[in-house]
Scaffold this motif. Structure first.
Motif, short mmCIF file in Angstrom:
data_model
loop_
_atom_site.label_atom_id
_atom_site.label_comp_id
_atom_site.label_asym_id
_atom_site.label_seq_id
_atom_site.Cartn_x
_atom_site.Cartn_y
_atom_site.Cartn_z
N VAL A 141 50.58 44.59 76.98
CA VAL A 141 51.87 45.25 77.33
C VAL A 141 52.22 46.67 77.01
CG1 VAL A 141 54.16 44.85 77.11
CG2 VAL A 141 52.85 42.84 77.04
N ALA A 142 51.69 47.21 75.79
CA ALA A 142 51.66 48.39 75.69
C ALA A 142 50.99 49.62 76.43
CB ALA A 142 51.65 48.76 73.95
N PHE A 143 49.60 48.83 76.57
CA PHE A 143 48.81 49.55 77.44
C PHE A 143 49.38 49.80 78.94
CE2 PHE A 143 44.99 47.78 74.73
CZ PHE A 143 45.31 48.76 73.71
N PHE A 144 49.84 48.63 79.47
CA PHE A 144 50.23 48.57 80.87
C PHE A 144 51.41 49.54 81.19
CE2 PHE A 144 53.02 47.00 84.22
CZ PHE A 144 52.10 46.87 85.25
N CYS A 145 52.41 49.24 80.07
CA CYS A 145 53.73 50.17 80.20
C CYS A 145 53.38 51.54 80.31
CB CYS A 145 54.67 49.69 79.35
SG CYS A 145 55.26 47.80 79.49
N ASN A 146 52.54 52.07 79.24
CA ASN A 146 52.46 53.30 79.09
C ASN A 146 51.52 53.93 80.51
OD1 ASN A 146 53.23 54.80 76.58
ND2 ASN A 146 52.20 53.16 75.70
N LEU A 147 50.84 53.36 80.92
CA LEU A 147 50.05 53.57 82.10
C LEU A 147 50.79 53.81 83.21
CD1 LEU A 147 46.60 51.75 81.53
CD2 LEU A 147 46.98 54.30 81.25
N ILE A 148 51.53 52.73 83.46
CA ILE A 148 52.41 52.68 84.60
C ILE A 148 53.68 53.69 84.42
CG2 ILE A 148 54.26 50.88 84.10
CD1 ILE A 148 52.15 50.95 87.26
N PHE A 149 54.08 53.78 83.23
CA PHE A 149 55.04 55.08 83.08
C PHE A 149 54.63 56.39 83.47
CE2 PHE A 149 57.72 52.58 79.93
CZ PHE A 149 58.49 51.90 81.05
N THR A 150 53.13 56.60 83.02
CA THR A 150 52.48 57.93 83.72
C THR A 150 52.14 57.97 85.03
OG1 THR A 150 51.26 58.01 81.36
CG2 THR A 150 50.29 59.42 83.02
N GLY A 151 51.66 56.90 85.47
CA GLY A 151 51.31 56.90 87.06
C GLY A 151 52.79 57.44 87.89
N TRP A 152 54.05 56.72 87.35
CA TRP A 152 55.27 56.81 88.11
C TRP A 152 55.64 58.21 88.02
CZ3 TRP A 152 58.25 51.83 86.02
CH2 TRP A 152 57.95 50.77 86.69
N SER A 153 55.43 58.76 86.68
CA SER A 153 55.71 60.00 86.51
C SER A 153 55.09 61.21 87.37
CB SER A 153 55.60 60.75 85.01
OG SER A 153 56.48 60.02 84.07
#
Length: 271
Positions: free
Chosen positions: A149-161
């Motif tokens: 969950v932590a991996f996914f959230c951080n990666l998707i937030f970076t992708g969105w940014s």
């Protein structure tokens, strides 16, 4: 209550935009095929490479599929950004942005719709990828447990940014800048240390790598697979940097949108 909803974020406008992109996606089988094809091709290629290395090197035999895990997490990052940006480019290609910005749709609602659509596009591509990893290479991403969950959230937030920022650049500079949508993530790939630890980089470049949230995620993945230790400190630092990047990207998008309005590029949207 209705007045508050009218002044704030309106879910029905966000839902309308998501429905528009969903119908657009379903109307073209090549679009759907592309979402599945590239992730599947990557997992098969890197999965066979992982098998070859594990048969010929004791260390990688104990590494628990770090290459396959890195490929899947990288695809989450890449597809998260690309799914956002492609939906945005659909409006540019259709020369529809001017119409949207003159409608009651607010920029924040537009961005939220693009974020949700990126998750939908990501799910279409990542589910077959996970199935191939499980049945062909005996790698279960969900075996990560809660750290996933932590991996996914951080990666998707970076992708969105990154998606928000590059969309703003294309909005301001026109379709002549659309190539940045595909290239920006690959430019970060060597510094994000997807397939190797940060210590491989020259000492001065390591400082640059640690400014990128994905670096913390991939280091955390290797710690989990090789050392069987979850590093919450890495996830905290990644989330902190992501919060700064997300805020900066949103402000950049609004600034670039206003600049496009002033210079008339919002209506033109050409090369």
């Amino acid at each position: 209550m209705s007045a508050v909803v009218h002044r704030g974020i309106a879910p029905h406008r966000i839902g309308a935009m998501i429905l528009r992109y969903w119908y657009l996606l379903l109307s073209s089988w090549p679009r759907l095929l592309e979402l599945v094809y590239w992730p599947a091709l990557q997992i098969v290629t890197w999965g066979f490479l992982q098998n070859y290395i594990s048969q010929n090197a004791g260390f990688f035999a104990q590494a628990g599929g770090t290459l396959i895990g890195a490929v899947i997490l990288w695809d989450i990052l890449f597809r998260g950004q690309l799914g956002f940006s492609i939906s945005f480019l659909e409006e540019m290609w259709a020369r529809n942005l001017g119409n949207l910005m003159m409608s009651p749709l607010k920029p924040i609602e537009f961005l939220i719709a693009l974020m949700i659509m990126s998750l939908i596009r990501l799910a279409i591509g990542i589910v077959p990828m996970l199935a191939l990893a499980t049945f062909m290479f005996d790698f279960n991403l969900f075996g990560f447990g809660l750290p996933l969950v932590a991996f996914f959230c951080n990666l998707i937030f970076t992708g969105w940014s990154l998606g928000i920022f590059v969309s703003g650049l294309v909005l301001r500079n026109g379709l002549g800048a659309e190539s940045i949508v595909w290239t920006v993530m690959f430019g970060l790939m060597p510094l994000a240390c997807v397939y190797y630890p940060v210590t491989v980089l020259p000492h001065w470049l390591q400082y640059v790598a640690w400014t990128l949230p994905p670096t913390y995620v991939f280091e955390g993945m290797r710690a989990l697979l090789i050392e069987h230790v979850f590093r919450p400190d890495l996830m905290f630092y990644a989330l902190l940097i992501n919060a700064v990047l997300f805020a900066a990207s949103f402000m950049s998008f609004i600034w670039l949108l206003n600049s496009a309005r002033r210079h008339g590029s919002l209506i033109q949207g050409g090369e």
